[in-house]
Design an enzyme around this catalytic site. Structure first.
Site, PDB file in Angstrom:
ATOM      1  N   ALA A  47       0.738  -1.112   0.044  1.00 52.51           N
ATOM      2  CA  ALA A  47       0.137   0.157  -0.011  1.00 52.51           C
ATOM      3  C   ALA A  47       0.976   1.371   0.123  1.00 52.51           C
ATOM      4  CB  ALA A  47      -0.869   0.216   1.194  1.00 52.51           C
ATOM      5  N   HIS A 101       3.167   4.464  -0.434  1.00 55.40           N
ATOM      6  CA  HIS A 101       2.693   5.908  -0.808  1.00 55.40           C
ATOM      7  C   HIS A 101       3.819   6.924  -0.454  1.00 55.40           C
ATOM      8  CE1 HIS A 101       3.420   6.107   3.667  1.00 55.40           C
ATOM      9  NE2 HIS A 101       2.545   5.169   3.846  1.00 55.40           N
ATOM     10  N   HIS A 122       6.845   6.122   1.425  1.00 50.16           N
ATOM     11  CA  HIS A 122       7.765   4.995   1.157  1.00 50.16           C
ATOM     12  C   HIS A 122       8.512   5.690   0.065  1.00 50.16           C
ATOM     13  CE1 HIS A 122       4.166   2.492   2.663  1.00 50.16           C
ATOM     14  NE2 HIS A 122       5.393   2.073   3.258  1.00 50.16           N
ATOM     15  N   GLY A 151      11.056   4.337   9.000  1.00 54.50           N
ATOM     16  CA  GLY A 151      10.393   5.556   9.170  1.00 54.50           C
ATOM     17  C   GLY A 151      10.423   6.047  10.604  1.00 54.50           C
ATOM     18  N   LYS A 157       8.071   7.807  11.829  1.00 52.64           N
ATOM     19  CA  LYS A 157       6.699   7.806  12.419  1.00 52.64           C
ATOM     20  C   LYS A 157       6.317   6.617  13.221  1.00 52.64           C
ATOM     21  CE  LYS A 157       2.898   6.267   9.885  1.00 52.64           C
ATOM     22  NZ  LYS A 157       2.737   5.206  10.835  1.00 52.64           N
ATOM     23  N   GLN A 186       8.782   1.503  16.882  1.00 51.47           N
ATOM     24  CA  GLN A 186       9.339   0.379  16.095  1.00 51.47           C
ATOM     25  C   GLN A 186      10.761   0.460  15.640  1.00 51.47           C
ATOM     26  OE1 GLN A 186       7.208  -1.840  12.757  1.00 51.47           O
ATOM     27  NE2 GLN A 186       8.517  -0.098  11.491  1.00 51.47           N
ATOM     28  N   ARG A 226      -2.766   2.950   6.234  1.00 51.95           N
ATOM     29  CA  ARG A 226      -4.080   2.899   6.988  1.00 51.95           C
ATOM     30  C   ARG A 226      -4.961   4.305   6.526  1.00 51.95           C
ATOM     31  NH1 ARG A 226      -1.482   0.263  10.886  1.00 51.95           N
ATOM     32  NH2 ARG A 226      -2.284  -1.903  11.375  1.00 51.95           N
TER      33      ARG A 226
HETATM   34  O1  PAF Z   1       6.635  -0.798   9.379  1.00 60.37           O
HETATM   35  C1  PAF Z   1       6.214  -1.694   8.514  1.00 60.37           C
HETATM   36  O2  PAF Z   1       5.631  -1.690   7.610  1.00 60.37           O
HETATM   37  C2  PAF Z   1       6.115  -3.144   9.279  1.00 60.37           C
HETATM   38  O3  PAF Z   1       6.053  -2.990  10.420  1.00 60.37           O
HETATM   39  C3  PAF Z   1       7.621  -3.755   8.859  1.00 60.37           C
HETATM   40  C4  PAF Z   1       8.794  -3.095   9.294  1.00 60.37           C
HETATM   41  C5  PAF Z   1       7.707  -3.977   7.317  1.00 60.37           C
HETATM   42  C6  PAF Z   1       7.653  -5.330   9.258  1.00 60.37           C
HETATM   43  O4  PAF Z   1       6.640  -5.956   8.868  1.00 60.37           O
END
Ligand code: PAF
Length: 282
Positions: free
Chosen positions: A32, A34, A37, A147, A149, A153, A187
């Site tokens: 998805a 955008h 990315h 990222g 954002k 993570q 999303r």
């Molecule tokens: O941030 C994401 O899109 C996901 O958490 C990732 C890093 C691709 C892991 O599935």
């Protein structure tokens, strides 16, 4: 652009390229795609000889099957976007290819996986870590891009690399925003027009919180303001807002001039969860 679906194909190809002296830059995605990315991919292009992008909607990081099923997917469009921006390799494995047998890894991230996103999405970061570890082992990049954002993570991935000793440099990338400030996110395309309009308040509220923070306003007042602003929008509901230490995400209780801080927020628009953050003092 080459599209590989299997681990052996992409490994063979990248091994050959590496032997020819090529550096590899990698961006893992769940598709998805955008502008958030594509701006990162353009950076990967500038900083590496080969650009590898994976598209894999990782079931292990979704707490409920509904969110997993509803996650936007459009592989043909994604591949077109990647090819248009000069990505070299797209890796699009199936779940069986990613997880051929039972997954035994269980990484411990301590408090980092218990707070904020970890508190509301139990097991989420373990799922992210398992997928990212596997993708990094498959692609063996020199640099991998994530990222800001998804700030928590990013910290989890840095910790993962520290725990596993994988020889990769993790490159944090700035959040890309819509003109009204909403952070780009896959999303967002599921938001109704009214939710999309209301969601602009998230970034605006962070800016307001930042101003109050700079005036040394007590944190409980900043938190109150954020809750009122967000919950005043008919389509939004605040899940959490926290001001924390950006190194470990431990909550901060009060303003301290030499203490770096980051504000993190999660908001529900219907059943769609939006997160954002803002560094308060660099
Ligand atoms: O941030 C994401 O899109 C996901 O958490 C990732 C890093 C691709 C892991 O599935």
């Amino acid at each position: 652009m080459k599209v590989f679906k299997t681990v052996s194909e992409i490994r063979d190809y990248l091994d050959k390229e590496r032997r020819n002296g090529c550096s590899v830059g990698f961006i893992p995605t769940m598709g998805a795609l955008h502008r958030g990315h594509t701006e990162i991919i353009q950076r990967v292009r500038r900083e590496n000889d080969l650009v590898v992008c994976s598209i894999f909607v990782n079931p292990k990081q979704f707490g409920n099957n509904v969110d997993f099923k509803k996650y936007p997917r459009n592989i043909d469009k994604d591949l077109q976007i990647l090819s248009d921006i000069d990505c070299d390799i797209a890796f699009t494995p199936s779940t069986e290819e990613m997880y051929p047998g039972p997954v035994k890894e269980d990484y411990q991230f301590g408090e980092l996986e218990e707070t904020m996103e970890g508190k509301y999405r139990k097991g989420h970061f373990k799922g992210v870590a398992i997928a990212v570890k596997r993708l990094l082992e498959i692609t063996e990049p020199d640099r991998a891009y994530f990222g800001k954002k998804d700030y928590q993570q990013l910290l989890i991935i840095k910790k993962l690399v520290e725990i596993t000793g994988l020889p990769v440099v993790i490159v944090p990338c700035n959040t890309v925003r819509e003109p009204d400030g909403l952070a780009l996110n896959s999303r967002n395309q599921r938001l109704t027009p009214q939710q999309r309009k209301d969601a602009a308040i998230i970034h605006k509220t962070l800016l307001k919180a930042y101003n109050l923070y700079n005036k040394k306003t007590p944190f409980y007042q900043i938190k109150q303001m954020v809750k009122l602003e967000i919950n005043a929008m008919p389509t939004l509901r605040l899940e959490y807002f926290e001001i924390a230490n950006p190194e470990n995400l431990k909550p901060l209780k009060t303003y301290m001039p030499d203490q770096k801080a980051i504000a993190c927020i999660a908001v529900y628009a219907g059943n769609i969860r939006l997160i954002d953050n803002m560094v308060f003092n660099d």
